[in-house]
Write a protein that holds these residues in place. Structure first.
Motif, PDB file in Angstrom:
ATOM      1  N   LEU A 187     -10.026   5.466  23.825  1.00 62.61           N
ATOM      2  CA  LEU A 187     -10.077   4.406  22.831  1.00 62.61           C
ATOM      3  C   LEU A 187      -8.794   3.599  22.936  1.00 62.61           C
ATOM      4  CD1 LEU A 187     -11.443   3.173  20.268  1.00 62.61           C
ATOM      5  CD2 LEU A 187     -10.257   4.933  18.940  1.00 62.61           C
ATOM      6  N   LEU A 188      -8.942   2.272  23.022  1.00 61.64           N
ATOM      7  CA  LEU A 188      -7.792   1.385  23.093  1.00 61.64           C
ATOM      8  C   LEU A 188      -7.408   0.915  21.691  1.00 61.64           C
ATOM      9  CD1 LEU A 188      -8.802  -0.823  26.165  1.00 61.64           C
ATOM     10  CD2 LEU A 188      -7.426   1.278  26.130  1.00 61.64           C
ATOM     11  N   GLN A 189      -6.138   0.630  21.521  1.00 59.27           N
ATOM     12  CA  GLN A 189      -5.630   0.178  20.227  1.00 59.27           C
ATOM     13  C   GLN A 189      -6.414  -1.035  19.724  1.00 59.27           C
ATOM     14  OE1 GLN A 189      -1.733  -1.743  20.214  1.00 59.27           O
ATOM     15  NE2 GLN A 189      -1.178  -0.564  18.380  1.00 59.27           N
ATOM     16  N   GLU A 190      -6.643  -2.020  20.591  1.00 60.18           N
ATOM     17  CA  GLU A 190      -7.338  -3.245  20.170  1.00 60.18           C
ATOM     18  C   GLU A 190      -8.774  -2.947  19.735  1.00 60.18           C
ATOM     19  OE1 GLU A 190      -8.571  -4.881  24.603  1.00 60.18           O
ATOM     20  OE2 GLU A 190      -6.527  -5.135  23.885  1.00 60.18           O
ATOM     21  N   GLU A 191      -9.420  -1.978  20.381  1.00 61.09           N
ATOM     22  CA  GLU A 191     -10.781  -1.586  19.991  1.00 61.09           C
ATOM     23  C   GLU A 191     -10.776  -0.914  18.620  1.00 61.09           C
ATOM     24  OE1 GLU A 191     -12.395  -0.667  24.519  1.00 61.09           O
ATOM     25  OE2 GLU A 191     -11.514   0.967  23.321  1.00 61.09           O
ATOM     26  N   TYR A 192      -9.811  -0.041  18.411  1.00 57.96           N
ATOM     27  CA  TYR A 192      -9.720   0.669  17.140  1.00 57.96           C
ATOM     28  C   TYR A 192      -9.437  -0.298  16.005  1.00 57.96           C
ATOM     29  CZ  TYR A 192      -8.400   4.092  13.615  1.00 57.96           C
ATOM     30  OH  TYR A 192      -8.323   4.847  12.464  1.00 57.96           O
ATOM     31  N   LEU A 193      -8.510  -1.213  16.223  1.00 54.49           N
ATOM     32  CA  LEU A 193      -8.155  -2.175  15.182  1.00 54.49           C
ATOM     33  C   LEU A 193      -9.326  -3.097  14.872  1.00 54.49           C
ATOM     34  CD1 LEU A 193      -4.496  -3.017  16.200  1.00 54.49           C
ATOM     35  CD2 LEU A 193      -5.293  -1.411  14.459  1.00 54.49           C
ATOM     36  N   ALA A 194     -10.062  -3.526  15.889  1.00 53.46           N
ATOM     37  CA  ALA A 194     -11.236  -4.377  15.672  1.00 53.46           C
ATOM     38  C   ALA A 194     -12.310  -3.610  14.897  1.00 53.46           C
ATOM     39  CB  ALA A 194     -11.785  -4.873  17.007  1.00 53.46           C
ATOM     40  N   GLU A 195     -12.501  -2.350  15.239  1.00 55.65           N
ATOM     41  CA  GLU A 195     -13.510  -1.507  14.576  1.00 55.65           C
ATOM     42  C   GLU A 195     -13.131  -1.246  13.118  1.00 55.65           C
ATOM     43  OE1 GLU A 195     -17.083   0.578  14.523  1.00 55.65           O
ATOM     44  OE2 GLU A 195     -16.247  -0.440  16.262  1.00 55.65           O
ATOM     45  N   SER A 196     -11.853  -1.020  12.850  1.00 55.51           N
ATOM     46  CA  SER A 196     -11.434  -0.692  11.480  1.00 55.51           C
ATOM     47  C   SER A 196     -11.441  -1.911  10.570  1.00 55.51           C
ATOM     48  CB  SER A 196     -10.053  -0.014  11.489  1.00 55.51           C
ATOM     49  OG  SER A 196      -9.083  -0.889  12.011  1.00 55.51           O
ATOM     50  N   ARG A 197     -11.482  -3.113  11.123  1.00 59.96           N
ATOM     51  CA  ARG A 197     -11.558  -4.333  10.311  1.00 59.96           C
ATOM     52  C   ARG A 197     -12.979  -4.631   9.847  1.00 59.96           C
ATOM     53  NH1 ARG A 197      -8.620  -7.167  14.578  1.00 59.96           N
ATOM     54  NH2 ARG A 197      -6.520  -6.368  14.436  1.00 59.96           N
TER      55      ARG A 197
END
Length: 181
Positions: free
Chosen positions: A170-180
């Motif tokens: 899991l990439l940081q940008e994917e996680y941040l996009a998912e959590s938004r």
């Protein structure tokens, strides 16, 4: 607070946790889906493992997961093989207290660990390995945004059959996009 959510809190693992961890480590039902080496471990061996491998590694951080309401230890979670230069780590989670299985504690634990990894440590990538027969864990990791990255074919012999180990990341940008969302 950084290490708490609505249901759980983390506390740093200490040498005094060896006995608690030994109980989980020797519960074959607990370890069936997480440990490639099913065995019975004497307490002294677990103490040594905790001291040298878990606490003695400069490239890992391990936490005891606690039920926030009761203060009961329910599992352990870790970031291992932390590579700060390349901003990568591998995560591990074990809900060792079977009374807490199937109630969302694993998901909440992983979210809290990923928040720490991506928002506080500013990691770029978190990976994990999961046994191919652990369908519930695979589905959880997919829900959290982990992508399938590869397979180590038939490298685990369990229950009289060969099984794969699935590698996910899991990439940081994917996680941040998912959590938004």
């Amino acid at each position: 607070m950084l290490f708490e959510s609505s249901k759980i809190t983390f506390r740093k693992m200490t040498a005094e946790d060896a006995e608690l961890y030994n109980g989980w480590r020797n519960d074959l039902e607990v370890m069936h889906t997480t440990n490639p080496y099913l065995d019975i471990y004497p307490l002294e061996e677990t103490r040594s493992f905790v001291q040298q491998v878990i606490l003695g590694s400069p490239s890992s951080k391990s936490y005891i997961v606690m039920d926030k309401e009761t203060g009961t230890p329910i599992g352990i979670t870790s970031l291992i093989n932390i590579d700060l230069k390349n901003r990568n780590a591998e995560c591990i989670i074990d809900i060792g207290n079977r009374a807490y299985w199937g109630q969302g504690y694993g998901k909440e634990t992983l979210r809290l660990l990923l928040d720490y990894a991506f928002l506080e440590m500013n990691l770029h990538r978190v990976s994990l390995r999961v046994f191919s027969f652990n369908d519930k864990a695979v589905k959880l990791y997919e829900k959290l945004g982990f992508q399938h990255e590869g397979i180590s074919r038939q490298c685990l012999f369990r229950g009289g059959a060969w099984h794969d180990i699935i590698h996910m990341g899991l990439l940081q940008e994917e996680y941040l996009a998912e959590s938004r969302q």
